[in-house]
Design a protein around this motif. Sequence first.
Motif, PDB file in Angstrom:
ATOM      1  N   ALA A  25       0.832  -1.210   0.000  1.00 51.82           N
ATOM      2  CA  ALA A  25       0.000   0.000   0.000  1.00 51.82           C
ATOM      3  C   ALA A  25       0.864   1.257   0.000  1.00 51.82           C
ATOM      4  CB  ALA A  25      -0.944  -0.003   1.198  1.00 51.82           C
ATOM      5  N   LEU A  26       1.989   1.211   0.712  1.00 49.94           N
ATOM      6  CA  LEU A  26       2.894   2.362   0.739  1.00 49.94           C
ATOM      7  C   LEU A  26       3.520   2.592  -0.630  1.00 49.94           C
ATOM      8  CD1 LEU A  26       4.503   1.517   4.156  1.00 49.94           C
ATOM      9  CD2 LEU A  26       3.036   3.486   3.698  1.00 49.94           C
ATOM     10  N   LEU A  27       3.926   1.510  -1.288  1.00 49.79           N
ATOM     11  CA  LEU A  27       4.490   1.640  -2.632  1.00 49.79           C
ATOM     12  C   LEU A  27       3.449   2.175  -3.606  1.00 49.79           C
ATOM     13  CD1 LEU A  27       6.538  -1.663  -2.727  1.00 49.79           C
ATOM     14  CD2 LEU A  27       7.499   0.657  -2.827  1.00 49.79           C
ATOM     15  N   ALA A  28       2.211   1.756  -3.461  1.00 48.41           N
ATOM     16  CA  ALA A  28       1.142   2.275  -4.325  1.00 48.41           C
ATOM     17  C   ALA A  28       1.003   3.779  -4.123  1.00 48.41           C
ATOM     18  CB  ALA A  28      -0.174   1.558  -4.033  1.00 48.41           C
ATOM     19  N   SER A  29       0.955   4.225  -2.871  1.00 51.19           N
ATOM     20  CA  SER A  29       0.851   5.664  -2.595  1.00 51.19           C
ATOM     21  C   SER A  29       2.044   6.418  -3.163  1.00 51.19           C
ATOM     22  CB  SER A  29       0.762   5.908  -1.087  1.00 51.19           C
ATOM     23  OG  SER A  29      -0.413   5.367  -0.566  1.00 51.19           O
ATOM     24  N   ARG A  90      28.682  -0.362  -3.463  1.00 57.18           N
ATOM     25  CA  ARG A  90      27.614   0.630  -3.294  1.00 57.18           C
ATOM     26  C   ARG A  90      26.253  -0.047  -3.232  1.00 57.18           C
ATOM     27  NH1 ARG A  90      29.056   4.975  -7.959  1.00 57.18           N
ATOM     28  NH2 ARG A  90      30.661   6.054  -6.804  1.00 57.18           N
ATOM     29  N   SER A  91      25.392   0.510  -2.386  1.00 53.13           N
ATOM     30  CA  SER A  91      23.976   0.158  -2.385  1.00 53.13           C
ATOM     31  C   SER A  91      23.202   1.428  -2.690  1.00 53.13           C
ATOM     32  CB  SER A  91      23.533  -0.400  -1.031  1.00 53.13           C
ATOM     33  OG  SER A  91      23.975  -1.716  -0.868  1.00 53.13           O
ATOM     34  N   GLU A  92      21.958   1.248  -3.080  1.00 51.70           N
ATOM     35  CA  GLU A  92      21.112   2.397  -3.391  1.00 51.70           C
ATOM     36  C   GLU A  92      19.853   2.346  -2.535  1.00 51.70           C
ATOM     37  OE1 GLU A  92      19.208   4.669  -7.287  1.00 51.70           O
ATOM     38  OE2 GLU A  92      20.562   2.977  -7.571  1.00 51.70           O
ATOM     39  N   VAL A  93      19.462   3.501  -2.040  1.00 56.65           N
ATOM     40  CA  VAL A  93      18.215   3.665  -1.312  1.00 56.65           C
ATOM     41  C   VAL A  93      17.152   4.055  -2.325  1.00 56.65           C
ATOM     42  CG1 VAL A  93      17.006   5.186   0.304  1.00 56.65           C
ATOM     43  CG2 VAL A  93      19.247   4.274   0.896  1.00 56.65           C
ATOM     44  N   LYS A  94      16.018   3.348  -2.269  1.00 59.99           N
ATOM     45  CA  LYS A  94      14.923   3.622  -3.189  1.00 59.99           C
ATOM     46  C   LYS A  94      13.602   3.599  -2.424  1.00 59.99           C
ATOM     47  CE  LYS A  94      15.848   1.519  -7.445  1.00 59.99           C
ATOM     48  NZ  LYS A  94      16.092   2.751  -8.049  1.00 59.99           N
ATOM     49  N   ARG A  95      12.612   4.265  -2.992  1.00 57.73           N
ATOM     50  CA  ARG A  95      11.218   4.163  -2.551  1.00 57.73           C
ATOM     51  C   ARG A  95      10.970   4.581  -1.111  1.00 57.73           C
ATOM     52  NH1 ARG A  95      11.900   3.787  -7.308  1.00 57.73           N
ATOM     53  NH2 ARG A  95      11.163   2.058  -8.610  1.00 57.73           N
ATOM     54  N   LEU A  96      11.726   5.558  -0.603  1.00 57.27           N
ATOM     55  CA  LEU A  96      11.450   6.064   0.737  1.00 57.27           C
ATOM     56  C   LEU A  96      10.084   6.733   0.731  1.00 57.27           C
ATOM     57  CD1 LEU A  96      12.203   6.755   3.648  1.00 57.27           C
ATOM     58  CD2 LEU A  96      13.357   8.792   2.777  1.00 57.27           C
ATOM     59  N   TRP A  97       9.211   6.266   1.618  1.00 52.25           N
ATOM     60  CA  TRP A  97       7.861   6.834   1.690  1.00 52.25           C
ATOM     61  C   TRP A  97       7.335   6.685   3.107  1.00 52.25           C
ATOM     62  CZ3 TRP A  97       5.142   9.961  -1.197  1.00 52.25           C
ATOM     63  CH2 TRP A  97       3.775  10.107  -0.977  1.00 52.25           C
ATOM     64  N   THR A  98       6.724   7.749   3.600  1.00 51.90           N
ATOM     65  CA  THR A  98       6.035   7.733   4.887  1.00 51.90           C
ATOM     66  C   THR A  98       4.593   8.127   4.644  1.00 51.90           C
ATOM     67  OG1 THR A  98       8.056   8.392   6.045  1.00 51.90           O
ATOM     68  CG2 THR A  98       6.002   8.688   7.222  1.00 51.90           C
TER      69      THR A  98
END
Length: 166
Positions: A25-29, A90-98
């Motif tokens: 649901a968070l990814l959808a938003s 390296r890593s990557e941060v993606k899809r940060l959502w609150t």
Amino acid sequence: MTDQREVVIVRWPGQSPSAAAGPAALLASYHLRTEAEKGAAVADVDGLPDRYRAEILDPGTAFADAVVLVALSGDTAVGCLVVTAPVGGRSEVKRLWTDPAFRGRGIASGLVGAALAHAAEIGVSTVRLSVWKWRAGAIALYERLGFTVVPSWDARDQLVCMERAV
């Protein structure tokens, strides 16, 4: 009134059956809001590009090589972040959502902190991310957490690329 319970950050999928839906649901938003901000608003998940819809419908497969962190308030997922598997240190941060109802409580900072701790645990030297330039609040957050703007590795217009040492 918003829920004031303590928020904890866990790796998904977790042990709690009530949190099994996890980040969907968070990814959808996240994706619906991003498309709207890009001027390509869609009514629902079915209108999203295939690659984004796949993340929502089956995050376990979409992020099989990544670590998905979920912020929980009780049994409710209120934030998420994806940390990709390392490539070349390296890593990557993606899809940060609150969830907007839970903003202003340090959830995003906590998720990024947990991502950095995870990166350190697995020996990553650098964490990078990209963020749309109109997301000034997110850019300010990343800067407060030690990320700096670097030359872009992504050809998409209006994308700001950032990184920091772990």
